[in-house]
Write a protein that holds these residues in place. Structure first.
Motif, PDB file in Angstrom:
ATOM      1  N   LEU A 113       2.002  -4.463  -6.288  1.00 27.74           N
ATOM      2  CA  LEU A 113       1.621  -3.627  -7.418  1.00 27.74           C
ATOM      3  C   LEU A 113       0.122  -3.353  -7.443  1.00 27.74           C
ATOM      4  O   LEU A 113      -0.332  -2.425  -8.116  1.00 27.74           O
ATOM      5  N   TYR A 121      14.214  -4.274  -8.308  1.00 29.16           N
ATOM      6  CA  TYR A 121      12.917  -3.996  -7.701  1.00 29.16           C
ATOM      7  C   TYR A 121      13.052  -2.854  -6.690  1.00 29.16           C
ATOM      8  O   TYR A 121      13.993  -2.834  -5.906  1.00 29.16           O
ATOM      9  N   TYR A 166       4.747  -9.737  -4.745  1.00 29.51           N
ATOM     10  CA  TYR A 166       5.104  -8.569  -5.557  1.00 29.51           C
ATOM     11  C   TYR A 166       3.923  -8.125  -6.422  1.00 29.51           C
ATOM     12  O   TYR A 166       3.669  -6.925  -6.565  1.00 29.51           O
ATOM     13  N   CYS A 167       3.180  -9.087  -6.970  1.00 31.97           N
ATOM     14  CA  CYS A 167       1.985  -8.743  -7.737  1.00 31.97           C
ATOM     15  C   CYS A 167       0.965  -8.027  -6.846  1.00 31.97           C
ATOM     16  O   CYS A 167       0.296  -7.081  -7.274  1.00 31.97           O
TER      17      CYS A 167
END
Length: 274
Positions: free
Chosen positions: A196, A231, A192-193
């Protein structure tokens, strides 16, 4: 490589391993030949060449090279022409192709390399985040109680709600399932990081995961992504065939297609043997 069916809603995942029996595969060891290594390296843009050259560890150097070559191979097959890919990177180092609207992300773990790539040009602004996690990495801490991993040793990446949820899950799981769950949590956070575009500098503790899809054994080759509450992108977590490694992907594509690529074929392709 299979045809790109439904590429507007499908993300394509390619993977291969550079190891055989725990050792570097013979087809990869031929890259110890300086001429062959340089020949393959020249298929990358100059900044990527420099990054590969600066890697000291032999396996890590080959991993980086093969990952980029697979990306070039896949794009060449889609476009029906061979061309060198030019890359740009954001301030956190995440790469992006110049002059193309494809989205991609790469990852590696214990000699296994993987690429997630989407070809829907209308989704140019929608990013992809992928990570591989190996349960053996947690085992190397030699913890007598796996709860120490999220309660003490890695307390900084888990929030209070996650710890409460993990406590509940641990009550019903055996050791191997606990290990698998912790690895999946790690893969979720890091992927997820990467989605981003900030990497782990964003702080993994800022992205809690307590409700997510069950880990899938990749017994087939096509899977649907699922939403995770809180999310926006969809997610899927797969166990890579013939390994313990867990793959997590965040994307706005609805499906993923998984395909293993022969590392020898990749090397031969760029050595102009095929």
């Amino acid at each position: 490589m299979t045809s790109l069916i439904n590429k507007d809603d499908t993300l394509f995942l390619y993977y291969t391993t550079l190891l055989k029996g725990g050792q570097i595969d013979e087809s990869v060891l031929q890259l110890r030949d300086e001429f062959k290594f340089e020949w393959l390296l020249r298929n990358l843009d100059l900044p990527s060449q420099l990054k590969v050259r600066n890697i000291k560890n032999e396996l890590d150097r080959y991993v980086k090279l093969i990952n980029m070559l697979i990306l070039s191979y896949v794009v060449s097959n889609v476009e029906n022409k061979r061309s060198k890919l030019e890359m740009t990177r954001n301030k956190y180092g995440k790469p992006k192709m110049l002059n193309r609207k494809y989205q991609f992300n790469i990852s590696d773990e214990n000699g296994l390399v993987s690429i997630a790539i989407g070809f829907n040009e209308n989704m140019e602004a929608e990013d992809i985040g992928m990570d591989l996690a190996n349960p053996k990495d947690i085992e190397r801490f030699e913890l007598s109680d796996l709860a120490h991993f999220y309660r003490k040793d890695f307390r900084g990446i888990f929030g209070d709600k996650e710890i409460e949820w993990l406590d509940q899950e641990f009550e019903r799981l055996d050791y191997n399932k606990r290990l698998q769950l912790l690895s999946q949590c790690w893969a979720l956070k890091e992927s997820y990081c990467k989605y981003l575009g900030v990497g782990i500098t964003a702080g993994m503790e800022n992205f809690p995961f307590t409700n997510f899809s069950v880990l899938k054994n990749a017994s087939g080759d096509c899977f649907e992504l699922s939403p995770i509450v809180g999310y926006k992108p969809l997610n899927i977590c797969l166990k890579i065939p013939e390994s313990e490694i867990i793959l997590s992907v965040f994307s706005h594509y609805l499906k993923v297609k998984l395909e293993k690529i022969d590392v020898k074929m990749i090397i031969d392709y760029f050595l102009n043997k095929v």
